[in-house]
Design an enzyme around this catalytic site. Structure first.
Site, mmCIF file in Angstrom:
data_model
loop_
_atom_site.group_PDB
_atom_site.id
_atom_site.type_symbol
_atom_site.label_atom_id
_atom_site.label_comp_id
_atom_site.label_asym_id
_atom_site.label_seq_id
_atom_site.Cartn_x
_atom_site.Cartn_y
_atom_site.Cartn_z
ATOM 1 N N HIS A 15 3.474 -5.365 2.507
ATOM 2 C CA HIS A 15 4.188 -4.679 3.472
ATOM 3 C C HIS A 15 3.849 -5.256 4.799
ATOM 4 C CE1 HIS A 15 5.125 -0.963 1.019
ATOM 5 N NE2 HIS A 15 3.808 -1.406 0.496
ATOM 6 N N ASP A 17 10.931 -1.013 1.655
ATOM 7 C CA ASP A 17 9.441 -1.734 1.663
ATOM 8 C C ASP A 17 9.804 -3.248 1.986
ATOM 9 O OD1 ASP A 17 8.388 0.385 0.800
ATOM 10 O OD2 ASP A 17 7.472 0.053 -1.198
ATOM 11 N N SER A 48 -0.876 -7.998 1.010
ATOM 12 C CA SER A 48 -0.031 -6.791 0.922
ATOM 13 C C SER A 48 1.327 -7.190 0.909
ATOM 14 C CB SER A 48 -0.290 -5.935 2.379
ATOM 15 O OG SER A 48 0.722 -5.018 2.476
ATOM 16 N N ASP A 72 -0.601 14.478 -13.968
ATOM 17 C CA ASP A 72 -0.395 13.110 -14.428
ATOM 18 C C ASP A 72 0.196 12.288 -13.585
ATOM 19 O OD1 ASP A 72 -1.779 13.539 -17.072
ATOM 20 O OD2 ASP A 72 0.444 14.332 -18.142
ATOM 21 N N ASP A 78 9.806 0.698 7.328
ATOM 22 C CA ASP A 78 8.515 0.979 6.521
ATOM 23 C C ASP A 78 7.255 0.795 7.729
ATOM 24 O OD1 ASP A 78 6.194 0.434 5.041
ATOM 25 O OD2 ASP A 78 7.146 -1.442 4.065
ATOM 26 N N HIS A 107 -4.915 -11.358 -3.630
ATOM 27 C CA HIS A 107 -4.085 -10.272 -3.067
ATOM 28 C C HIS A 107 -3.515 -10.257 -1.651
ATOM 29 C CE1 HIS A 107 -1.824 -6.835 -3.700
ATOM 30 N NE2 HIS A 107 -2.170 -6.210 -2.800
ATOM 31 N N HIS A 110 8.830 -8.432 -0.419
ATOM 32 C CA HIS A 110 7.987 -7.642 -0.776
ATOM 33 C C HIS A 110 7.131 -8.334 -1.845
ATOM 34 C CE1 HIS A 110 6.257 -3.666 -1.363
ATOM 35 N NE2 HIS A 110 7.054 -3.348 -2.348
ATOM 36 N N HIS A 138 13.979 -1.328 -4.847
ATOM 37 C CA HIS A 138 13.479 -2.127 -5.679
ATOM 38 C C HIS A 138 12.600 -1.305 -6.807
ATOM 39 C CE1 HIS A 138 10.364 -0.792 -3.064
ATOM 40 N NE2 HIS A 138 9.242 -1.043 -3.803
#
Lengths: 553, 553
Positions: free
Chosen positions: A369, A164, A367, A49, A196, A365, A142, A73
């Protein structure tokens, strides 16, 4: 004179990525943790899982006093294992910014651990004292609000952990990555930077979250029917952007799914999600609205079949369906390993008549990072003497290391390590110390750690070719079969179409038993299995698991 | 007067992509096929080796006479199912360009079908007569030499099938996509265009294969040790580019792996791979050379554990190993679904000390398919009245359709179909006709089609939670157990650590049998299974397959 203790850092557990989910910091007999997140199983980790870092060795270490966990975070890979960690270390205080604390509290409440756990809240930029350790938090951008990194004061200079991050100059919630604080660390001397590496193979700068506003506006403007937006429940900033687009285009918002609703509730309460009561509707109300008056926020952007989007794609959602004219936005990017399921979900939604917008088609969308130029900026702002690339697979760390060396850090001051390796910092620099045991632990159903490599290997074999079990009753004295062998098999061949082959199997087993009769005893079982294995391989070129049960009666 | 027959087109089989692997064209009682390729299984198609289109319905159709199979190019997804098709249609002639024919012949030879099969060779640009059909081949650029598309003359105008293509103005083998012929079709009137949609969600132009030369040169220039380059065995142009780089940098070339060697051999023989005898070395010779004097060509660029690169990554190759100082180039891009395995392979190679260069890091790979601007160019060159987007998942076809409509084709002239749908062309246009049965067929070991959805579903369940089987011997009269139940289980829990739980299971089964005694007979088995299932779920929250065998003795 006693030797001054070294400052030690150990990334704990982690699957694929290094130094991501949980990290131990120690000095002398004191220590603290940063983050405790979960990982998601690879495609060949059947039935698992989720995965937690293996911190059992830490429970057994009585030479160290832990003073707390500090959180960067609120994403799952940084807070998801909290209930497991709190059960192992019941009195350990947690330190988090308000939103992260709120999300932690949701998890603690679900695990009935809320009352017994102390959560200290601090604001991004605050100094915090964790036992003997002095930390300075600094805000980073982030894809969730209220993210921080930490400057950790050590006898050997400041150790900076970025968490991050990216350098977004137009972030959704307005607050930028804290350039001043990072530069300030440099003035005092950064002994070591942990940074990161996620996008270290991507050139340039990561685009600002602001570009998503424009993309959403274009899609909302064109959409004639309902709009559904899928994203992670924890991408609170993204939810805010969708809410803003909905407000501009006079649509109400329906947030579906338990986790997304819970997270939105806590984010609203704490002031991180700005949405009027009048704009929010439940599914029933949403269904009653004209199609062009509503936006649904749904989970399942990674193609998970059990999440809302997965159910919509396969027509298994109890209250919602997808219709001709719907516009579905995946505000996400597939995590490596999920591509197949994500694209399958998209294809199914299109087959149901929806127009599906994903990041390849529109900039819905970006990223969360830093890309290469931001990594250079981080190095130039903090001017670290040493670098340990973290957050990313080995290939990302490797690339980050190349970039740092190219940027002027001496190669011998850049250390690439795997999870479980302890690095030691003193006045002379960084060295790699001993390796800690443990890696990660599988959680399957209610079992934590009872499924290991051996079970996964068996599942792999069962997945590939299934199993065949024959049960035979033999006469104790003569050793001969007293009735026909019984066969149980799954995942091997379709039994209803294989009557002839089943006859062959029965024949083979009967002969294997009778040929050797009473002489055999103990080895009868392996003899049956061996003979059957040969028959099956020569007939099918497959290797199912083969078992026999021999009853002597 | 008899109605003039329609020209019919049916994409056969295919997993994910539409109209890719095999397509039937018919007019009246005559027909021919374009391509017959294989597909690779999705991650959840457990144990499946590869997938072929389901053409069994075509074998049963006696209203149509097939006149041949025409091939666009020699990649696996276009020729890989040849032995299956030739077995089903033994006398069917094949039509292919020389390199494609050579690769087909390798496959036919391996399947012992070479002598019984007629392969007609034509050159790109030739007109070919397939029974009553007049086809005009035209050269296209892709990532293997000798690729073609076809213009098919029909009573309703020309039907153009692009095959896999891009417009590369500086291709490796010099020959460009045949602009003139495409424009020529337009002058005669293109009734219908079937066009590659693979990259329809990518803006701009696909980069030329020529950029790879520069990237290889940069990597070769920096490499101090051995170089290994992984790519598909069938990317003959890529092999040529690596050979060229090796020649420039005074390295010998060692081609490893059976398929890659066979393909290189046939490509050399036919003049499609230019490499001097003196440059080629075998593994033994290569090992004896100084590291900076050799390049290895290897398979496994998709992370396949059994290919050369996979074995190198896990240290299981019998003759080769990866050492500090090696440079490994993946001249490839992960096919969706393979990302996880590809990145895992890269990480392992880096852990072994290699510097790994992949397409995110250097331009060591470009796509073989047209991007959006090339799709517009194709539409503008051929000026088709109708478009059927093919080659790609539904999401790609959908995007290609949007682009074509945006480019001026009326929406009603753009038809997106799935595999198995027959489209009919006549003087009035394109309509979607009846659906053919069948989809695709799994090949597992030596079995073709004996593994279907039911078996895959069982494998899925076994993969997730394994199975538990109990065998009990009960007294025929009393119905009571005469000895302890025996348990066989795999993939569920690690049995050696689960003694207590096994005791619980034995206990549960014993009680279930004894509680009900002789009253039960037939239903004893399901009773045991039900009781055990409840125990297992409540203790573990897992649902393994549960079986019982009851011996009455």
């Amino acid at each position: 004179m006693a030797k001054k203790p070294k400052f030690k850092i150990t990334p704990i557990g982690g699957l694929g990525e290094i130094g991501k989910n949980m990290t131990l910091f120690e000095l002398g007999g004191d220590g603290f943790l940063i983050d405790c997140g979960i990982m998601f199983p690879a495609n060949d980790m059947h039935g698992v899982d989720y995965i937690i870092p293996d911190f059992r060795w830490l429970e057994e270490r009585d030479d160290i006093k832990l003073h707390g966990i500090c959180f960067t975070h609120g994403h799952e890979d940084h807070i998801g294992a909290i209930s497991h960690v709190v059960k192992a270390f019941p009195k350990l205080p947690l330190y988090a910014t308000p939103l992260t604390a709120g999300l932690l509290q949701v998890k603690l409440k679900n695990a009935r651990l809320l009352k017994s756990t102390v959560v200290h809240t601090f604001k991004a930029g605050d100094r915090i004292q964790v036992g003997p350790f002095k930390l300075e938090s600094f805000h980073v951008c982030h894809s969730i609000p209220d993210c921080v990194g930490f400057g950790i004061n050590t006898p050997y200079g400041v150790v900076v952990h970025t968490g991050d991050y990216k350098f977004d100059n137009t972030p959704v919630h307005g607050r930028k990555t804290d350039y001043a604080r990072l530069a300030g660390f440099a003035q005092r001397g950064v002994a070591l930077l942990l940074a990161d590496s996620t996008n270290s193979d991507k050139a340039g700068w990561t685009e600002s979250e602001a570009v998503i506003d424009g993309a959403l506006d274009r899609v909302f403007r064109k959409a004639r029917g309902r709009i559904m937006v899928a994203t992670f429940a924890s991408l609170i900033s993204r939810v805010q952007q969708v809410v803003n687009a909905a407000r501009n285009h006079k649509r109400k918002v329906c947030i579906t799914g338990y986790t997304m609703s819970e997270y939105a509730k806590i984010a609203r309460k704490l002031g991180y999600l700005n949405i009027d009561d009048g704009m929010l509707v439940n599914i029933g109300q949403a269904q009653a609205l004209p199609p062009h008056k509503v936006v649904f926020m749904v989970t399942g952007s990674q193609g998970e079949p059990a999440a809302v989007l997965g159910k919509l794609a396969s027509g298994r959602h109890r209250q919602l369906d997808v219709r001709e004219g719907d516009t579905i936005i995946l505000s996400s990017h597939p995590i490596p390993g999920n591509e197949e399921m994500v694209y399958r979900t998209i294809n199914r939604l299109i087959e149901r008549g929806a127009d599906v917008i994903y990041d390849a088609v529109e900039a819905v969308h970006v990223s969360g990072h830093a890309c290469q130029e931001e990594m250079r900026l981080m190095l130039n702002l903090t001017q670290p003497r040493n670098l340990i690339p973290v957050h990313g697979e080995i290939r990302h760390l490797h690339q980050h290391a190349k970039l740092a060396i190219d940027n002027g850090i001496p190669a011998e001051n850049v250390t690439v390590i795997g999870n479980g390796a302890t690095v030691e910092l003193d006045g002379r620099g960084v060295t790699v110390g001993e390796r800690q045991p443990g890696g990660y632990v599988f959680v399957d159903g209610s079992g934590v750690g009872d499924v290991g490599r051996a079970v996964i290997r068996d599942r792999e074999i069962l997945a590939k070719d299934g199993f065949v079990l024959v049960s035979v009753n033999v006469d104790r004295k003569s050793g001969r079969l007293v009735e026909e062998p019984r066969i149980v098999s799954r995942g091997f061949v379709y039994l209803r179409d294989a009557e002839d082959f089943l006859d062959q199997i029965r024949d083979n087993v009967t002969k294997a038993v009778n040929r050797n009769g009473a002489r055999l005893n103990g080895s009868r079982q392996s003899l049956v299995e061996e003979s059957l294995g040969k028959l099956i391989y020569s007939e099918t070129k497959r290797r199912p698991m083969i078992f026999s049960i021999v009853n002597e009666i």
